[in-house]
Design an enzyme around this catalytic site. Structure first.
Site, PDB file in Angstrom:
ATOM      1  N   SER A  46       3.588  -6.678   2.043  1.00  0.00           N
ATOM      2  CA  SER A  46       2.461  -6.146   2.805  1.00  0.00           C
ATOM      3  C   SER A  46       1.155  -6.621   2.164  1.00  0.00           C
ATOM      4  CB  SER A  46       2.588  -4.624   2.864  1.00  0.00           C
ATOM      5  OG  SER A  46       1.857  -4.110   3.934  1.00  0.00           O
ATOM      6  N   GLN A  47       0.220  -5.721   1.814  1.00  0.00           N
ATOM      7  CA  GLN A  47      -1.068  -6.230   1.308  1.00  0.00           C
ATOM      8  C   GLN A  47      -0.892  -7.072   0.041  1.00  0.00           C
ATOM      9  OE1 GLN A  47      -3.448  -2.658   0.847  1.00  0.00           O
ATOM     10  NE2 GLN A  47      -2.647  -2.188  -1.183  1.00  0.00           N
ATOM     11  N   ASP A  51       7.107  -4.429  14.069  1.00  0.00           N
ATOM     12  CA  ASP A  51       6.204  -3.798  13.099  1.00  0.00           C
ATOM     13  C   ASP A  51       5.301  -2.767  13.766  1.00  0.00           C
ATOM     14  OD1 ASP A  51       4.236  -3.349  11.021  1.00  0.00           O
ATOM     15  OD2 ASP A  51       4.886  -5.239  10.135  1.00  0.00           O
ATOM     16  N   MET A  59       0.826  -1.202   0.000  1.00  0.00           N
ATOM     17  CA  MET A  59       0.000   0.000   0.000  1.00  0.00           C
ATOM     18  C   MET A  59       0.866   1.261   0.000  1.00  0.00           C
ATOM     19  SD  MET A  59      -2.077   0.757   3.456  1.00  0.00           S
ATOM     20  CE  MET A  59      -2.510   2.351   4.046  1.00  0.00           C
ATOM     21  N   HIS A  95       8.106  -2.667   9.827  1.00  0.00           N
ATOM     22  CA  HIS A  95       7.418  -3.161   8.633  1.00  0.00           C
ATOM     23  C   HIS A  95       8.278  -3.048   7.357  1.00  0.00           C
ATOM     24  CE1 HIS A  95       3.863  -4.577   6.691  1.00  0.00           C
ATOM     25  NE2 HIS A  95       3.740  -3.529   5.907  1.00  0.00           N
TER      26      HIS A  95
END
Ligand SMILES: *[C@@H]1O[C@H](CO)[C@@H](O)[C@H](O)[C@H]1NC(C)=O
Ligand SMILES: *[C@@H]1O[C@H](CO)[C@@H](O)[C@H](O)[C@H]1NC(C)=O
Length: 303
Positions: free
Chosen positions: A112-113, A230, A38, A286
């Site tokens: 991530s996503q 994270d 994202m 992250h």
């Protein structure tokens, strides 16, 4: 004499054909598909661009496809926030199916996503075959909180948070906000099951689609990377397919403790028994990892 010459010539031609390494090894590397996170894009020289370049240096000749969702980098970034995830997965499936270089299979690495989106590709689109799936900080059980946005998108982040709090499961928000499609509210489990357009579907919360289960089993490895410090993903357990226990928002459970695992909705227990599940951890925030960590832990899955 003439006959012997021809025979020798034939034999040496055959030998050349069989022994010539170029034939056997040309593009012996497995292609790699990357899906960015994202606020990021396919080609950002500081993120996906750098990772693509690093992998190409480590594995000469590898074909790396960094997915662009849309026609431009700007569209690609915007679509990471606003485009229906199911549509994005459809688009990617047809792009992969049309790429002749992927015909024999590919490895997939989602950031991530992008990690949960690529799992949807594995479950819905078995052709071309995905071999290894690597979810780098992916939210396999969704999120119930977005403490911080990655990158410089804090204005967008605040806006998203407001939308999610005002009604993540309303159809308008579901359709148009990507993060709502993996919003997982443990206090409203029934709403999540019923209205989550993306995550509840791929995690088989409404019905068990045997095709999803069968397709996921086709993976050789499913690697999940968790970032131990994270500050973007909440709860961080989701990066290893764990989550909050339902009905409260404090205590977490591991994948193995979850209903999804116990009811065998995705065949993950069988994959674990077959040694296909890998839970890796990286020290740091992250998506923060060193080149050394990447080389030691992820590169082996790309060769
Ligand atoms: C083989 O790899 C090279 C270098 O990445 C690429 O240009 C070429 O298109 C690949 N060929 C096939 C058939 O995949
Ligand atoms: C199960 O998944 C496949 C592949 O995406 C799809 O074609 C099919 O319609 C799904 N079936 C159900 C009952 O949802």
């Amino acid at each position: 004499m003439n006959k012997l010459f021809h025979l020798l010539l034939g034999v040496s031609l055959l030998l050349i054909l069989f022994l010539n390494p170029v034939n056997g090894y040309e593009n012996a590397t497995v292609p790699l598909v990357l899906w960015h996170g994202m606020g990021d894009s396919c080609c950002n020289p500081l993120s996906m661009g750098a990772i693509k370049k690093m992998i190409e240096e480590f594995i000469p000749g590898i074909y790396v496809l960094s997915l662009m969702i849309g026609k431009t980098v700007v569209q690609d970034t915007e679509n990471g926030f606003f485009m229906d995830v199911n549509k994005q997965v459809d688009m990617v499936c047809s792009q992969l199916a049309q790429d002749p270089k992927l015909k024999k299979g590919y490895n997939a690495m989602g950031f991530s996503q992008g990690g949960q989106f690529l799992r949807a590709v594995a479950q819905r689109c078995p052709s071309p075959p995905m071999k290894n799936l690597i979810s780098v900080g992916g939210q396999q059980q969704g999120v119930y909180g977005l403490p911080r946005c990655p990158g410089e998108s804090s204005v967008i982040c605040d806006w998203i948070r407001k939308q999610l709090n005002s009604g993540a499961y309303t159809s308008l928000v579901q359709k148009h906000l990507v993060q709502a499609q993996y919003w997982h509210d443990p206090l409203n489990d029934d709403l999540y099951r019923k209205y989550s357009l993306f995550l509840a579907d791929i995690n088989q919360e409404r019905v068990v689609n045997e095709t999803y289960k069968k397709n996921l089993q086709l993976l050789e490895n499913f690697v999940m990377v968790k970032f131990l410090q994270d500050t973007v993903v909440d709860p961080v357990d989701t990066e290893w397919f764990g989550f909050l226990k339902m009905g409260q928002a404090k205590e977490t459970e591991t994948l193995q403790e979850s209903v999804l695992y116990k009811e065998d909705r995705l065949g993950l227990a069988a994959m674990e028994a077959a040694g296909k599940l890998h839970f890796l951890a990286s020290v740091g925030d992250h998506l923060q990892f060193t080149e050394e960590w990447f080389t030691n832990n992820l590169l082996p899955y790309l060769r």
